[in-house]
Design an enzyme around this catalytic site. Structure first.
Site, PDB file in Angstrom:
ATOM      1  N   LYS B 157      11.187  -2.121 -10.571  1.00  0.00           N
ATOM      2  CA  LYS B 157       9.923  -1.642 -10.017  1.00  0.00           C
ATOM      3  C   LYS B 157       9.558  -0.278 -10.593  1.00  0.00           C
ATOM      4  O   LYS B 157      10.438   0.529 -10.884  1.00  0.00           O
ATOM      5  CB  LYS B 157      10.013  -1.522  -8.489  1.00  0.00           C
ATOM      6  CG  LYS B 157      10.195  -2.868  -7.803  1.00  0.00           C
ATOM      7  CD  LYS B 157      10.435  -2.711  -6.317  1.00  0.00           C
ATOM      8  CE  LYS B 157       9.155  -2.720  -5.534  1.00  0.00           C
ATOM      9  NZ  LYS B 157       9.424  -2.774  -4.072  1.00  0.00           N
ATOM     10  N   GLY B 163       0.553  -2.684  -6.064  1.00  0.00           N
ATOM     11  CA  GLY B 163      -0.239  -3.840  -6.467  1.00  0.00           C
ATOM     12  C   GLY B 163       0.475  -4.758  -7.444  1.00  0.00           C
ATOM     13  O   GLY B 163      -0.164  -5.515  -8.171  1.00  0.00           O
ATOM     14  N   GLU B 287       7.903   0.407   1.250  1.00  0.00           N
ATOM     15  CA  GLU B 287       7.142   1.588   0.856  1.00  0.00           C
ATOM     16  C   GLU B 287       6.224   1.999   1.983  1.00  0.00           C
ATOM     17  O   GLU B 287       5.990   1.233   2.925  1.00  0.00           O
ATOM     18  CB  GLU B 287       6.328   1.341  -0.419  1.00  0.00           C
ATOM     19  CG  GLU B 287       5.275   0.267  -0.287  1.00  0.00           C
ATOM     20  CD  GLU B 287       4.551   0.010  -1.600  1.00  0.00           C
ATOM     21  OE1 GLU B 287       5.231  -0.218  -2.621  1.00  0.00           O
ATOM     22  OE2 GLU B 287       3.321   0.058  -1.597  1.00  0.00           O
ATOM     23  N   ARG B 291      -2.491   5.999   3.715  1.00  0.00           N
ATOM     24  CA  ARG B 291      -3.963   5.851   3.726  1.00  0.00           C
ATOM     25  C   ARG B 291      -4.326   4.728   4.674  1.00  0.00           C
ATOM     26  O   ARG B 291      -3.454   4.075   5.239  1.00  0.00           O
ATOM     27  CB  ARG B 291      -4.439   5.467   2.323  1.00  0.00           C
ATOM     28  CG  ARG B 291      -3.673   4.237   1.815  1.00  0.00           C
ATOM     29  CD  ARG B 291      -4.269   3.616   0.583  1.00  0.00           C
ATOM     30  NE  ARG B 291      -3.367   2.695  -0.083  1.00  0.00           N
ATOM     31  CZ  ARG B 291      -3.182   1.428   0.227  1.00  0.00           C
ATOM     32  NH1 ARG B 291      -3.802   0.896   1.269  1.00  0.00           N
ATOM     33  NH2 ARG B 291      -2.349   0.659  -0.453  1.00  0.00           N
ATOM     34  N   VAL B 294      -6.476  -2.015   3.526  1.00  0.00           N
ATOM     35  CA  VAL B 294      -7.547  -3.014   3.484  1.00  0.00           C
ATOM     36  C   VAL B 294      -7.553  -3.812   4.797  1.00  0.00           C
ATOM     37  O   VAL B 294      -8.599  -4.061   5.397  1.00  0.00           O
ATOM     38  CB  VAL B 294      -7.333  -3.976   2.287  1.00  0.00           C
ATOM     39  CG1 VAL B 294      -8.343  -5.117   2.315  1.00  0.00           C
ATOM     40  CG2 VAL B 294      -7.419  -3.225   0.966  1.00  0.00           C
TER      41      VAL B 294
END
Lengths: 134, 450
Positions: B157, B163, B287, B291, B294
């Site tokens: 990773k 994303g 993670e 923020r 969606v």
């Protein structure tokens, strides 16, 4: 009446326009605009463009646009419509984040439109000046 | 409370933030790129400024033009939405340096949690269980030794990732070198940071996330969980629901306790989401997204709360007006992401003019969208067109309502994911609530084979 007032103001504008060598004059205010153009036939009567008609830029006229967001300020000497400008004259600057970013004529020609007022906020892509290349 | 907020985003989330501001009596300034000039978020804001051309690097990521817009319009705060600059610690710091309140956590917390490897270390220190893994791997040789220790399969990773970018599954030693180079290149081109780390691959886990809210006075609350396991092969979410079905009380309590410890450990403020992989009786921290997400509307539906207004109030210095015991979820909510994509062609994004758009309505349906008939879908941006959210007193009622709503929806002019969402809703796996993150890729493989 407000309507008559507008007609009177446009009429005065046309008279003043005819007294110059300009081929095009555009004034933007409060979301609307008035545009005067000299007919291609060079007749004495200018064309009054439809207020909402799509713009068809006259030949050889380049728009000088802002490439950033900031406050528009004229440089000295004050550029005025009808001025002949040299290839790299600083016409104005856009103040952004405390930095003065010059707006240059990019080639010589006659200044046919001054599209912003001193101290006006401007956005990316906004037309600041129009210059007819000669 | 703020007087004027600059919304540093586009699309449905810009509209969503605009709505919250207007209801709070806060004026708004929209920014837009040249192709977005006719967008709804531009029309509905009090003021709007073009900040650049179509490509995001010169418009929605143009920090100088965005900050300049905020300053010349006398904004006192900036809401970043999600994506773009939402998790950019430097942007948050620049806002602060110019006297603008960044509506989100502090730049330090964004920096800590945005670096995935650092975030894992901080979480381990806070006694939050993380997937067995490594710190940054400087070379493929170190990766080879780490994979041997962890045992294949492993996951490479990108530390700056998100994303699904810069991520590779490695099932054996012969695949490692190629996967390492591929992930590194992708991470470098996507995030300008090619550093990689490795994790033990958890086979067939569920993606469960926990919503947190923290104010500037040390109060933190948990706003339940969301199951986001319906993911495309690219690991992007397609359908989310709240609460997660069939989550044992033991796991749920463990997730909430870990989320609380994590938020308190970093003195978290504003809205954030901790993402976990859940496999059997184990939950591993993956993670934290610093923020708004969606999929926040599903939480809003079951908690009857406006998370964006809460973000604004917290950033304005208000304390949370409630405690954990005041928060009681009710019912079930599901969100389907309607994207301009061709699900039969590996979800290839589509752009074009929308010739006809009709959205569903009726009880329990919410549509967050920025599109309209005659509008365009520019090629420069995320392909999401709308989020359709269905609420029901039970999970079954929410599914039935969502199916009805999707059938009412008409979007013509581009391919969309509507049919793919309907196909997911009709499966036994989804209706039973027993599905994991390999569910949709498996369904697509079956469809291809048929």
């Amino acid at each position: 009446m407000p309507g008559n007032n507008v007609v009177e103001r446009v009429r005065s504008l046309v008279v003043a326009f005819l007294d110059t060598d300009l081929v095009r004059l555009r004034i933007e205010r409060d979301g609307g605009h008035v545009e005067l153009r000299r007919a291609r036939s060079r007749s004495a009567t200018p064309e009054l463009a439809e207020p909402q008609a799509p713009d068809a830029p006259p030949e050889n006229v380049d728009a000088i646009k802002s490439d950033l967001v900031g406050i528009f300020r004229f440089s000295r000497p004050l550029p005025q419509t009808g001025d002949m400008v040299d290839s790299d004259r600083e016409l104005a600057y856009v103040e952004a984040l405390g930095i003065r970013n010059p707006v240059r004529s990019i080639g010589s020609g006659r200044l046919v439109s001054v599209c912003c007022d001193d101290g006006q906020p401007v956005e990316y892509g906004q037309t600041l000046f129009e210059i007819q290349r000669v | 409370m703020f007087k004027k907020v600059l919304i540093a985003n586009r699309g449905e989330i810009a509209l969503r933030i605009n709505r919250a501001c207007r209801e709070l009596g806060v004026k708004t300034v929209a920014i837009f790129s040249e192709p977005d000039r006719e967008s709804l978020h531009v029309r509905h804001a009090n003021e709007a400024f073009c900040v650049g051309p179509g490509p995001v690097a010169r418009s929605y990521l143009s920090i100088p033009n965005i900050i300049s817009t905020a300053l010349i319009t006398n904004c006192d705060a900036v809401h970043p939405g999600y994506g773009f600059l939402a998790e950019n610690a430097r942007f948050a710091q620049i806002c602060a340096d110019h006297g603008l309140t960044f509506i989100g956590p502090t730049p330090e917390v964004i920096g800590t949690m945005g670096d995935k490897a650092t975030a894992k270390r901080v979480m381990r220190e806070a006694k939050v269980e993380t997937t067995p893994g490594t710190d940054i791997l400087e070379s493929v040789d170190k990766a080879r030794r780490a994979a041997k220790d962890l045992g294949y399969p492993v996951l490479l990773k990108a530390t700056a990732g998100g994303g699904g970018k810069g991520m590779r599954v490695v099932t054996g030693p012969d695949e490692l070198e190629r996967a390492f180079a591929g992930a590194q290149n992708e991470a470098e081109s996507s995030f300008k940071d090619g550093r990689l780390y490795m994790e033990k691959l958890i086979v067939s886990p569920r993606h469960i996330e926990v919503q947190v809210l923290g104010d500037n006075f040390g109060n933190v609350v948990i706003l339940g969980d969301r199951d986001c396991s319906v993911q495309k092969p690219s690991h992007q979410k397609l359908i989310e629901e709240a609460p997660a079905a069939h989550l044992s009380e033991k796991i749920r309590n463990s997730l909430y306790a870990m989320a609380l410890r994590a938020a308190q450990a970093v003195h978290y403020t504003n809205a954030g989401t901790l993402e976990f992989l859940v496999s059997g009786d184990h939950a591993y921290f993956m993670e934290m997204n610093t923020r708004i997400q969606v999929e926040h509307p599903v939480t809003e539906m079951v908690y009857n709360i406006d998370l964006v207004k809460e973000q604004i109030r917290i950033a304005a210095g208000e304390a949370l007006g409630y405690t954990q015991s005041d928060l009681r979820p009710r019912g079930h909510a599901i969100e389907c992401r309607i994207n301009a994509e061709d699900a039969r062609n590996n979800f290839a994004p589509a752009a074009g003019t929308l010739t006809n758009v009709v959205f569903p309505g009726g009880p329990g349906i919410r549509v967050d969208t920025h599109i309209y008939s005659g509008g365009t879908v520019p090629p420069f941006y995320d392909s999401m067109l709308a989020k359709i959210v269905a609420f029901g007193e039970t999970r079954e009622a929410a599914i039935a309502r969502m199916e009805r709503a999707l059938r009412e929806t008409v979007i013509e002019g581009v391919n969309t994911t509507i049919q793919q969402c309907l196909e997911v809703l009709a499966t036994d796996a989804f209706t039973s609530g027993h599905y994991a993150i390999d569910f949709l890729p498996g369904l697509l493989r079956q469809a291809d084979a048929a």
